[in-house]
Design a protein around this motif. Structure first.
Motif, mmCIF file in Angstrom:
data_model
loop_
_atom_site.group_PDB
_atom_site.id
_atom_site.type_symbol
_atom_site.label_atom_id
_atom_site.label_comp_id
_atom_site.label_asym_id
_atom_site.label_seq_id
_atom_site.Cartn_x
_atom_site.Cartn_y
_atom_site.Cartn_z
ATOM 1 N N UNK A 53 0.822 -1.209 0.000
ATOM 2 C CA UNK A 53 0.000 0.000 0.000
ATOM 3 C C UNK A 53 0.859 1.263 0.000
ATOM 4 N N UNK A 54 1.822 1.330 0.917
ATOM 5 C CA UNK A 54 2.643 2.547 0.992
ATOM 6 C C UNK A 54 3.457 2.740 -0.281
ATOM 7 N N UNK A 55 3.886 1.628 -0.875
ATOM 8 C CA UNK A 55 4.604 1.745 -2.149
ATOM 9 C C UNK A 55 3.673 2.256 -3.245
ATOM 10 N N UNK A 56 2.448 1.744 -3.274
ATOM 11 C CA UNK A 56 1.495 2.193 -4.293
ATOM 12 C C UNK A 56 1.215 3.695 -4.154
ATOM 13 N N UNK A 57 1.223 4.171 -2.905
ATOM 14 C CA UNK A 57 0.976 5.602 -2.673
ATOM 15 C C UNK A 57 2.256 6.420 -2.841
ATOM 16 N N UNK A 58 3.323 5.751 -3.278
ATOM 17 C CA UNK A 58 4.613 6.414 -3.544
ATOM 18 C C UNK A 58 5.182 7.098 -2.311
ATOM 19 N N UNK A 59 4.961 6.483 -1.145
ATOM 20 C CA UNK A 59 5.595 6.983 0.071
ATOM 21 C C UNK A 59 7.090 6.718 -0.010
ATOM 22 N N UNK A 60 7.832 7.500 0.731
ATOM 23 C CA UNK A 60 9.262 7.241 0.925
ATOM 24 C C UNK A 60 9.347 6.296 2.130
ATOM 25 N N UNK A 61 9.405 4.998 1.822
ATOM 26 C CA UNK A 61 9.232 3.973 2.858
ATOM 27 C C UNK A 61 10.596 3.592 3.429
ATOM 28 N N UNK A 62 10.772 3.818 4.728
ATOM 29 C CA UNK A 62 12.065 3.559 5.368
ATOM 30 C C UNK A 62 11.973 2.324 6.255
ATOM 31 N N UNK A 63 12.773 1.293 5.965
ATOM 32 C CA UNK A 63 12.731 0.064 6.762
ATOM 33 C C UNK A 63 13.439 0.260 8.105
ATOM 34 N N UNK A 64 12.808 -0.253 9.164
ATOM 35 C CA UNK A 64 13.412 -0.216 10.495
ATOM 36 C C UNK A 64 13.670 -1.661 10.917
ATOM 37 N N UNK A 65 14.896 -1.974 11.354
ATOM 38 C CA UNK A 65 15.193 -3.362 11.709
ATOM 39 C C UNK A 65 14.394 -3.841 12.920
ATOM 40 N N UNK A 66 14.197 -5.138 12.988
ATOM 41 C CA UNK A 66 13.490 -5.743 14.122
ATOM 42 C C UNK A 66 14.411 -6.763 14.781
ATOM 43 N N UNK A 67 14.129 -7.046 16.050
ATOM 44 C CA UNK A 67 14.793 -8.167 16.729
ATOM 45 C C UNK A 67 13.717 -8.936 17.489
ATOM 46 N N UNK A 68 14.115 -9.705 18.480
ATOM 47 C CA UNK A 68 13.131 -10.531 19.192
ATOM 48 C C UNK A 68 12.101 -9.698 19.948
ATOM 49 N N UNK A 69 12.379 -8.416 20.128
ATOM 50 C CA UNK A 69 11.433 -7.521 20.791
ATOM 51 C C UNK A 69 10.729 -6.595 19.804
ATOM 52 N N UNK A 70 10.648 -7.021 18.559
ATOM 53 C CA UNK A 70 9.942 -6.220 17.560
ATOM 54 C C UNK A 70 10.783 -5.057 17.068
ATOM 55 N N UNK A 71 10.111 -3.983 16.657
ATOM 56 C CA UNK A 71 10.820 -2.832 16.073
ATOM 57 C C UNK A 71 11.904 -2.316 17.022
ATOM 58 N N UNK A 72 13.106 -2.160 16.488
ATOM 59 C CA UNK A 72 14.237 -1.625 17.243
ATOM 60 C C UNK A 72 14.123 -0.100 17.253
ATOM 61 N N UNK A 73 13.661 0.427 18.379
ATOM 62 C CA UNK A 73 13.339 1.862 18.397
ATOM 63 C C UNK A 73 14.593 2.737 18.428
ATOM 64 N N UNK A 74 15.724 2.192 18.900
ATOM 65 C CA UNK A 74 16.969 2.968 18.795
ATOM 66 C C UNK A 74 17.334 3.158 17.326
ATOM 67 N N UNK A 75 17.226 2.070 16.585
ATOM 68 C CA UNK A 75 17.495 2.160 15.147
ATOM 69 C C UNK A 75 16.497 3.107 14.484
ATOM 70 N N UNK A 76 15.229 3.024 14.937
ATOM 71 C CA UNK A 76 14.215 3.937 14.397
ATOM 72 C C UNK A 76 14.649 5.390 14.595
ATOM 73 N N UNK A 77 15.085 5.702 15.829
ATOM 74 C CA UNK A 77 15.445 7.094 16.124
ATOM 75 C C UNK A 77 16.586 7.568 15.219
ATOM 76 N N UNK A 78 17.550 6.691 14.987
ATOM 77 C CA UNK A 78 18.651 7.052 14.081
ATOM 78 C C UNK A 78 18.123 7.343 12.678
ATOM 79 N N UNK A 79 17.197 6.479 12.229
ATOM 80 C CA UNK A 79 16.648 6.641 10.870
ATOM 81 C C UNK A 79 15.822 7.925 10.767
ATOM 82 N N UNK A 80 15.094 8.218 11.827
ATOM 83 C CA UNK A 80 14.289 9.443 11.824
ATOM 84 C C UNK A 80 15.199 10.668 11.786
#
Lengths: 405, 405
Positions: free
Chosen positions: A136-163
């Motif tokens: 869906x986000x690709x169809x809407x031509x969003x700039x889609x940024x992948x955030x890595x996951x580990x055993x606790x789901x989305x890695x929010x430290x990595x998210x913050x760096x990406x943001x």
């Protein structure tokens, strides 16, 4: 007829292509095959007799309303009951929130995305993450940024760096899409400290959050504690999406979005042009199913049935896949995510189907092209218990034949 | 909370605004008012007992399928039955066509428009024309060109001039949207020579046609002959949209689009991201309703009931509106379109509602801003027979008070 229709298609429809995997899996329909592919609920938990009686009664006694057009945001009585239901499950839907009933949670996601995302807007989400959200986000031509996951789901430290990086680059930060509880395809659940961190990031960088939550109602282990992000949100940044497909039946095609009133009001306007409203009859049936405690009963059946099936699949993987692959141990939901060293699981699918077993190639859950070719999503929700081991064995044999020696 | 959400909204959601008329009409809900506003079917034609029994049976006997997810284009068995039904009604759905079941015909229109229309693409449609189509094409930023209508519906000579002019100006000609039979709001039906002319224009200038057809199944006068544009089409240029809302019940929320396979295949892909599929249960219920002849019975009841109501409204207009207004004589459908000299019917609505009668201001059916302020759409479908004259009388009095002397 000879018309070339290509010139008529909008850019969004040129963007969308039939999935080759979907086409391949279509060929398996009706064949004797053990399928770990679809994320269908087990029909044994469908409360057929109760819903048959409710359907009859609702049409007979309240047909003038239940068979008529209904308001775009949903039947009033149903929305109230649904709001109470959500609050009883720990999802805070308060006075500053509004709720719109949708045609499945796919439509909730579509409407939210359409109301918010402009081509080029930056959207952050888990990788691997939910296939339909990626598409869906690709169809809407969003700039889609992948955030890595580990055993606790989305890695929010990595998210913050990406943001941070995206902000530095001057991109238009818009939202974080997250499936925090019993994640599809990873089976993970984010602990509360990560959820709070996510909200802090959203607050600091002015982002909205879409919390997509089809599975939290039946996590398998009651010792796993979590709070819905919607409930932790003190600022009005979270849109909470849910569905009746997993806690009642998919065939009513009902989902919802709840969140801050000004945003949900826009979603309602979008829904008005998309499909005006969702099935009135479905809403009256779901309303009665909540009232009569049938939804709660389905939830408790779902919990024990899917836990048993997960255990069977984990056992089968231990027996047949040791040294061949690694896999997640889901705390809820319908899926196990498999990693196989050195095997292209997309290419392997054809051979696997020929042998009699199907799955979804894992690269479909990756945003980055080419990633995840050695992964697969296995669903244990629909397959019969007595076929799980046989299917895993066939899959293991197919992989072993293919592996470099 | 203090968040200003405006920066989060996409351009489409900024484009969409809550309709003031809709808000005003919401206020009338539950009040003692005679409403000619909404286009709701009369619930007296709902086959409640039959549908109650079908719903019970379908869930009990076929619950494994009817309560489960279903394919995006619709339940296979239902699509076949629907195809046969359409052919039996003179709508040619052939081997080169495909059919997708939608969440009401609003979604059929939305999906078709999204699959085809790019911002700036030129779309031709009747003026006055169907309100929801105008809103949708405007939201998609189409270059919307109004085509005048007369007692025979869309004036195709005028259309050809407009198409020629647009071509000369180098605009991207895309499609013609037309509601040719028992038009909303005009009540007109295009004769076959105009329909053929429309197809010639489409062929000559390489346009597609959307034939929106909610009302053709119960035109009031059997002497009025017409052929569906879809049936006359020899080139594969027509998308045919329909709905169960008027020939069975709106509460199932089912419509369809049928047309050339390559275009409908794109519509299916768009539907996959929008809502995955429409209510499975609704589809099984509608399937049985066709099979058991219930749809045909509803159609024949609809024909006589709405004809009677139309006649009552025309009589009331003769009595109370002569010299005050002129109006259409609909050959089918739910609506009469009223023209009043020198009175702003949008401004008048508030007074009318205060007096106890509601309608939809006619300018909502005009593409050109400012046009049609002296018009109103009156619906006779839902209002009780014994209230029609009283409502028209109140409306007439309100207008007379307002008119320049």
């Amino acid at each position: 007829m000879g018309i070339d229709y290509t010139r008529f298609f909008s850019s969004i429809s040129l963007e969308l292509r039939a999935s080759d995997v979907r086409e391949l899996l279509k060929l398996t329909e009706g064949k004797k095959i053990i399928s770990f592919a679809g994320g269908l609920p087990d029909p044994r938990i469908f409360p057929k007799n109760e819903l048959a009686e409710i359907a009859r009664q609702v049409v007979e006694e309240r047909g003038e309303q239940a068979l008529q057009y209904s308001p775009t945001p949903g039947v009033g009585e149903f929305r109230e009951e649904l709001g109470r239901f959500l609050n009883s499950k720990g999802v805070k839907v308060g006075d500053e929130d509004a709720l719109v009933v949708t045609t499945g949670s796919q439509e909730a996601l579509y409407l939210a995305a359409l109301a918010l995302v402009e081509p080029g807007d930056t959207v952050f989400m888990e990788e691997p993450g939910y296939l339909a959200a990626i598409n869906l986000f690709k169809a809407l031509k969003a700039d889609l940024v992948p955030v890595p996951v580990d055993d606790d789901g989305m890695d929010t430290d990595a998210l913050e760096e990406k943001v941070k990086a995206a902000k530095r680059e001057g991109r238009r930060l818009k939202l974080v899409y997250v499936n925090p509880t019993s994640n599809n395809p990873n089976g993970t659940t984010m602990p509360d400290d990560r959820r709070k961190h996510l909200l802090e990031i959203a607050s600091k960088y002015d982002l909205l959050i879409i919390e997509d939550d089809p599975y939290s109602y039946f996590t398998f282990d009651d010792s796993i504690k979590f709070t819905h992000i919607k409930t932790l949100d003190g600022e009005g940044r979270v849109l909470y999406l849910g569905t009746f497909s997993k806690i009642l039946v998919p065939g009513l095609r009902l989902g919802w979005v709840a969140g801050p009133e000004p945003v949900v009001a826009k979603i309602e306007l979008v829904k008005q042009v998309v499909d005006l409203h969702s099935s009135t009859l479905s809403q009256y049936i779901a309303l009665e199913a909540i009232r009569r405690g049938i939804v709660d009963r389905v939830i408790s059946m779902a919990k024990s049935l899917y836990r048993r099936k997960r255990d069977l699949m984990l056992e089968a993987l231990e027996i047949h896949m040791k040294g061949v692959a690694s896999w997640t141990k889901p705390v809820g939901g319908f899926f196990i995510f498999l990693k196989v060293k050195g095997v292209d699981m997309r290419r392997l699918l054809f051979k696997a189907v020929e042998r009699g077993v199907a799955y979804v190639p894992g690269d479909a859950f990756y945003i980055t092209p080419g990633r995840g070719r050695n992964t697969a999503r296995l669903s244990y929700s629909f397959v019969r218990e007595d076929e799980i081991e046989e299917g895993i064995k066939m899959l293991s044999e197919t992989i072993k034949e293919e592996r470099p020696h």
